[in-house]
Scaffold this active site. Structure first.
Site, PDB file in Angstrom:
ATOM      1  N   ASN A  59     -45.013 -22.878   4.284  1.00  0.00           N
ATOM      2  CA  ASN A  59     -44.140 -22.596   5.421  1.00  0.00           C
ATOM      3  C   ASN A  59     -43.146 -21.532   4.995  1.00  0.00           C
ATOM      4  OD1 ASN A  59     -42.522 -22.602   7.683  1.00  0.00           O
ATOM      5  ND2 ASN A  59     -41.403 -24.448   7.083  1.00  0.00           N
ATOM      6  N   GLY A  60     -43.144 -20.436   5.754  1.00  0.00           N
ATOM      7  CA  GLY A  60     -42.237 -19.344   5.426  1.00  0.00           C
ATOM      8  C   GLY A  60     -42.986 -18.029   5.418  1.00  0.00           C
TER       9      GLY A  60
ATOM     10  N   CYS B 190     -31.939 -20.995   7.723  1.00  0.00           N
ATOM     11  CA  CYS B 190     -32.304 -20.382   9.013  1.00  0.00           C
ATOM     12  C   CYS B 190     -31.608 -21.121  10.149  1.00  0.00           C
ATOM     13  CB  CYS B 190     -33.810 -20.431   9.201  1.00  0.00           C
ATOM     14  SG  CYS B 190     -34.350 -19.924  10.852  1.00  0.00           S
TER      15      CYS B 190
ATOM     16  N   CYS C  45     -44.411 -22.665  10.105  1.00  0.00           N
ATOM     17  CA  CYS C  45     -45.389 -23.725   9.984  1.00  0.00           C
ATOM     18  C   CYS C  45     -44.738 -25.022   9.551  1.00  0.00           C
ATOM     19  CB  CYS C  45     -46.446 -23.323   8.956  1.00  0.00           C
ATOM     20  SG  CYS C  45     -47.168 -21.704   9.263  1.00  0.00           S
TER      21      CYS C  45
ATOM     22  N   TYR D  73     -33.666 -23.580  17.974  1.00  0.00           N
ATOM     23  CA  TYR D  73     -34.916 -23.674  18.723  1.00  0.00           C
ATOM     24  C   TYR D  73     -36.032 -24.445  18.044  1.00  0.00           C
ATOM     25  CZ  TYR D  73     -39.511 -22.210  20.366  1.00  0.00           C
ATOM     26  OH  TYR D  73     -40.794 -22.207  20.802  1.00  0.00           O
TER      27      TYR D  73
ATOM     28  N   GLY E  28     -46.241 -25.694  14.751  1.00  0.00           N
ATOM     29  CA  GLY E  28     -47.395 -24.798  14.715  1.00  0.00           C
ATOM     30  C   GLY E  28     -48.566 -25.369  15.471  1.00  0.00           C
TER      31      GLY E  28
ATOM     32  N   CYS F  65     -37.468 -11.066  12.521  1.00  0.00           N
ATOM     33  CA  CYS F  65     -37.336 -11.969  11.378  1.00  0.00           C
ATOM     34  C   CYS F  65     -38.490 -11.693  10.430  1.00  0.00           C
ATOM     35  CB  CYS F  65     -37.385 -13.424  11.833  1.00  0.00           C
ATOM     36  SG  CYS F  65     -37.406 -14.573  10.435  1.00  0.00           S
TER      37      CYS F  65
END
Lengths: 509, 509, 509, 509
Positions: free
Chosen positions: A130-131, A281, A27, A287, A53, A427
């Site tokens: 986010n996560g 990450c 997100c 990407y 998102g 993931c």
């Protein structure tokens, strides 16, 4: 039936009420302090982070006393029309946080749209996350056992239960105590009536940056709202949100840090030391992030071009042209072309207007709906040897459909080049690829995948090649989806309340 | 007031009721015959042609006896939801025509959405029009003098007045007689209850192609609907619409030709000889058509790459990279890079989600809304010599804003290359650039424009260079917007009823 | 197919393109001059006249130079939201006309929503029409033969064709000349950029009244807009619209009169003498108008109570209570109760919230959807002798369903009393009952109807009884739906252009 | 700022986060078991109970394993369109519960729409609640202190916290244990994946009834869904919902009873003995319930007529007519007219179409918007002595506006008659009148109120008169809003966990 005598009580099938839980989230978050147009600026920042998102989005605002908010399913401009933004603005916000939510594989529920706004003993709190937490389910179960009820199926709600619980409330710093209980990836923006607090996990999994919007004045020269000396503080997942608003980038939030933003300024404190081995990450570079953003201190577009160059070095082939899969493979393809000297040509053209098509019945119509998204330029493809470059392959079905379209258009040879290694492991920290079995590369050799896709050659960039393109020590990058080297064990999260990870424990009082 | 005695009658201010007329249209048309899913297939084809017009869209269908339709403002998927498509499908259509309408500079009125559906002495007629007529206003005035009323402000409505008038109705071929009266660009799809008729002006200004959708059968093996021997006929502005539906391309509609498509097959007839000098719009290749389409017999993407190569030959310069303006300059930039050997790098990244933003008040927010559309990648731009490639410059304001963004990001040198000549003259035949005075290149030398844009060098592709990239004799291309060489005089259209252009007159009975 | 040789031309099936024409309209019109809030006031007046038409509604406004407008399907508040009203207001209107359209039995088409706005030789014109023309179809056919095209299927459009045609335009008073060509019922509001003109047919079929809104001033004491000396002129179908806006009723528009309302004041003129025998629609009193309105000089509610009293005198019966069919029979039931001395009791309760229900499949659900609209109070009905009063019976199916519900609830006797005579003939002048064959009373004796409805007794008020309740000579009322005594012959309208009805001819120049 | 040292932590202003709590609810509930169209039938039942709440509505369904639902703001048909109903139906429900929520005086929040759906240790639960709890706030505070978080501001959410807490979960009957903890009015419908459980408080404050829908079969004769022997069980707030669906009324849920409805049948048990003194809400008869319903064993319409008759006996006056305030005063007015022999006449006509009007600016427009709702029939009112009958007066402002309208229309005398006593005390058990100070009758004598309203005489029905019209002992009716005789003390609810009311305690294990 008319006999009001107690009878055996029916119980729901025992279990943990978890039938519909969603797990993965990827997100974007944003928070702005002190600007009277905080809601509208947050809307623009969310627009800039829309790529993080597209399932749902929301804004929560504070007028200094109480929180209100608005969330909805869909894209930012579909959710927020002028009336809704007007209504949020009318309440005279002094602060706002916003959230973009990723479309996950499973069912999408409107109750999961963030920011969450809840009430607890200390008042109201809004939260954007986010996560992904690996101990959320265990914590949720523990709370359910203690009698708590849950309104959403997301892992984020458990954070508020932690914050609200007496154990944390009794702590001199309830928020820090709460964060020490979390295991996994979290870049968080909390909105309280009188402050924003943002925090980043000790592993630095997901990006989170701080900047300042330049102070503005009204026509009489008085400052608008309540700027700090350097301007209005803004936090966001990516620098592109700062750029769009004309904000100055200051720095990343540090691993294990909390920033408290209020009329009193910005105060930094730690809830934990940075993890000895970070887990940045690498897929953000491959990407996920916007090419114009700087992520983990490095520009994304430049990294992607280098991945393409490295790919050309690892797997050269004689061909007529280098052709990107639009839009994801374009940066690496440009790098490949540059390094190889083979011309860059776009033979696949995306339809920019395609969203939902309301086509069901016949096979012919379904096929048309697929072709609508990508138009192949026959004149460029027919009779040619193509090097096709893409950033990654997840399930492989879409890639196969694209390769088939190229064959039908007469491609003579197709050499597929992927600018990262095969994704072989799920993931658990914020990217919802798919389950293990759905990953085309899980348990398959590259040659098997090549045959499935029907291409003449297939090369994935090596792990070493990939890590050579990003800065810093290789050990500080999370490459679990390629290597299976998970920083935390998702199957055995630390669930008990006292035994926290060492780098957190030293902060516990 | 209580005295009911005739008093002097008030009249509206005399005039021609033309205050609100719109003139220019650049659109897409489609027509499908014999398929029970004609409405849904037309919707998909319109989706594929969405780039030809985003202001409004519509579908008209025939059930063999009567016409109905639906039009709306906005993009195809905004106008047609599943309910609307369902409703159109329920009426059991045997044919459909569709239309995408371009957003013109002036006010946009919902009454102008096409296909028009009107009733006249011979029954109902639906009409979709791509192009622009230069004698529409004169004809409209003549009809208003004769007592006709007009419902829209578009030039298309006058075509139906012509068709309905006794003069044409008395003709053995009223449609051909009508078309002979038109001056300008027109690719037309008429829907009558029992047939589709399509026609293309004698100058071949706008594209229009014929194809066949493969015949389909239901589960019992019986053919769906009423396919012809070769399949279901489909006409469309561009071949990409055929490709998306899996249709086979047959040929272009010829200049001056009418195709009548019905259960009896396809019948071709002429309403006029092809003009001795055609006027194929070169701007379709430069900018307007889909790169995947073949237009006037040549692939658009390939032409655009050649324009870029030619540009590299005409105006070489030493630089760090070739950078496209997305998405319009990408094809030519790839050609330029290929020809020059300078690396192709994308330093400007478009936000794919930007539509309308509901931001009004402050200057800061307005600036943000602009930056939201294009994000500059500072790391690629800063301190570099850039060759920036775009397809065209119309008013220059957008281009200037983009150049300023690059400068602010630290570009050292900017060499702007445009893949067509300066646009100095308005188009009266279907591309709504702007008025003469709004064109940045009107009455300005290239050096003046360079200074205005603030770039280090500026080169427009020459007329000869451009025409060298497209097939056929140069004299058969319309280059009026560059050269001012108008095929028909827009200021003096032939308005009187008998004196038609020579190539049409010989068909008059 | 590749041979571009002229071939036989296909023609649509010959005919008059009339497959989808609608004929009957029963509507409300309103017009307001000189007030800057003309659009919003018109919206309120349309709301007050919503009972006159629920299919569609619209507003057209003039800013003094040009007309714009907005129409939609549904109820006034569904069509006009705050944004739309705001947009209309922003254009700075000086005048507005509005229209409520009745839901007719046949298909409803959005293209028929009024006010129509069209362009013709003299500029723009907007038109709202209440009533129905019997020579519209003949005129339309004549115009189609002359080459005119039609955008709607309503009879109203032909009025604008008449106005636009040179024959009328050449007249010193084109509007009067136009109106003299019309046969049937018409209360019309025309909006021109610089004036409103309203007119009423010589037979006075439908109501139309004039009033003044009190002048308003802004905070500085200057008058808002351009009021006349008496205030802002307003015209409306019913006085209730005047009452709602606080306007003073002045008078009815006279039969054959035109009022021209502009900045220069109100000017009255005649286009025809009043018909020697008027045709005031008695059904306005029986059913259509608002009980609070004064129509044809008499209060509607009072008339309806008198109809009930007369019914009690004509058809007394011993019973437990007088029960209205809600809401239509309430006024007459009160009159019946008062005259008979039998208690008034409401045993049928309407659900105020029922609109559309989205229920399709099973029989049980369909039955429920019907019961939802009217709830029967079993305690009041069971075992009782009921006098049920309603205003009219058209097709009889709804009435039968209601009687069945009462029987199921245990009614012992049902004596149905209808406050007007049997409707045996269609109306061609503005009330869309149904076709002749659908009328339950067409060709049926009262006894037959009683058996069909399953009631113990049935009495319709006599024609004499009904006419005794309304003012003025009986010959000036149109009772055609009861008596078949049509004032104009709908089957033989005067179609040729010069032979107009005598009372109109003397005004022809 | 760059110094990540722990700093003093900011806290939200202390407090209980209760700024936005809503308290009063007057709603409708429904539950249907075993029917595959349970969602659609629930929608119809909610439509029939729309009068019980217009602010929001929702449906929750179970497919036997999991719950889903849909809630929205507004009227039932505004929230549920065919798509939404279709979607609910597609999931194959075996049970559904529904809720209509009343528009309360305070802010309305979408998060408060019911049924609530939450997860807890035993799985999912949905809940719809009619009534109001006086110990909800105290319980909520206790739970917040224990670390629970709250998603809504309604009193209903606390019920789920109770159910989820270990204390209740440890009980052999967690639901009964939960209900024993509640003080106040509650008619509840719980949906669990495998059953519906409904319950009614021991005081019988709000109605709740059980019925059976007749079993249905598909075309092959097999039963649809899983009917019980007597049919599909349905529970609803009012019998009118049963009538609409064609269901057979069985009985009321008894005070202190739980019904568990599942595939195993219907099982009744008690969680408490009925209170020694019940508290049936007399206001359900006076105003709230549908006239066609039987409530507390008596028909509402009949009771209302009796209240009017009693009023005529208590306060006769010579007048020209008895005139109801529509729609609320109609039943009592009919009773008054019947008893007094004075004619019943409707001089005030409601506009059936008025919902929201988007009118803001001028005073004139605001006044018009008010007049739009009720049109006064001048001919009936002018110069007459009127007996005006209404059911109740709450704040008095609306009544005053109506009386003023009658005076302006020329009423000679106005004698206002109210069919219940003065409302002098707030209701804490489910009717949201207003705060004490907003009640016109609070602290005011009738004479004062008469002067404020500007009427010639004013009479409220006496408490004795009112109670004479309803069945059963007077002591079992709650008349607190008139008398201040509260059954439970809202200021001192029992908050501690063990000390429950005596009639509940004996069931505690």
């Amino acid at each position: 039936m008319h006999d009001p005598i107690p009878l055996p009580v029916l119980r729901s099938t025992p279990g943990r009420g978890d039938a519909h839980r969603e797990k993965k989230e990827k997100c974007g978050v944003v928070g702005i302090w002190g600007h009277p147009a905080a809601a509208r600026l947050t809307y623009l920042a969310m627009y800039a982070q829309q790529h993080r998102g597209q399932e749902s989005a929301g804004i929560a605002i504070s007028d200094g006393h109480a929180l209100t908010g608005f969330t909805g399913m869909g894209l930012v401009p579909e959710i927020f029309d002028s009336d809704t933004l007007e209504k949020l603005a009318r309440s005279g916000p002094i602060a706002a946080i916003g959230h973009n939510r990723y479309s996950t594989a499973g069912g999408s529920l409107s109750c999961n749209a963030q920011p969450l706004i809840e009430s607890y003993i200390a008042g109201q709190v809004g939260l954007a996350h986010n996560g992904n937490l690996i101990n959320a389910e265990a914590l949720r179960y523990a709370y359910e056992e203690a009698g708590h009820i849950f309104h959403t199926t997301s892992d984020t709600e458990v954070i508020i239960h932690l914050l609200a619980s007496p154990q944390q409330q009794k702590s001199p710093d309830p928020l820090a105590a709460t964060l020490r209980r979390l295991q996994g990836a979290f870049s968080l923006a909390f909105l309280f009536p009188d402050r924003i607090e943002v925090a980043r996990d000790p592993w630095a999994w997901r990006p989170l940056v701080l900047g300042y919007l330049p102070a503005e004045a009204d026509e009489t020269g008085r400052p608008l709202g309540k700027p700090h000396e350097q301007g209005y503080p803004i936090v966001a997942s990516e620098t592109v949100a700062l750029d769009v608003l004309g904000a100055k980038f200051i720095r990343e939030i540090e691993p294990g840090e909390i920033l408290c933003i209020s009329d009193r300024g910005i105060h930094s404190r730690r809830f934990a030391l940075p993890a000895p081995r970070l887990a940045k990450c690498v897929f953000e570079h491959v990407y996920f992030a916007n090419p114009a953003s700087n992520v983990f201190g490095q520009n994304v577009q430049t990294v992607r071009e280098m991945l393409g160059e490295k790919l050309a070095a690892e797997a050269p082939v004689a061909a007529d042209c280098v052709m990107p899969m639009p839009d994801s493979g374009r940066s690496a393809a440009a790098g490949y072309a540059r390094a190889s000297g083979i011309p860059y040509r776009e033979g696949i053209v995306p339809n920019r207007y395609v969203g939902r098509t309301f086509i069901k019945p016949s096979q012919a119509e379904r096929a048309a709906a697929v072709r609508l998204k990508l138009n192949v330029v026959s004149d460029i493809v027919a009779g040619k040897k193509l090097i096709v470059v893409d950033d990654s392959i997840v399930r492989g079905t879409t890639t196969k459909a694209k390769m088939d379209q190229l064959r039908q258009a007469g491609a003579k040879e197709i050499h597929l080049r992927i600018s990262c290694p095969p994704i072989r492991h799920p993931c658990y920290f914020g990217v919802d690829f798919a389950t293990r079995d759905q990953l085309i590369a899980h348990g398959r050799e590259v040659e098997e995948i090549r045959r499935f896709l029907g291409v003449d050659s297939l090369h994935y960039l090596t792990l070493e090649g990939m890590l050579a393109c990003v800065h810093g020590e290789a050990r500080h990058w999370c490459t679990a989806c390629y290597s299976g080297d998970y920083r935390l064990d998702p199957e055995h999260p630390v669930t008990d309340i006292v035994a926290d990870s060492p780098q957190m424990a030293m902060f516990e009082q």
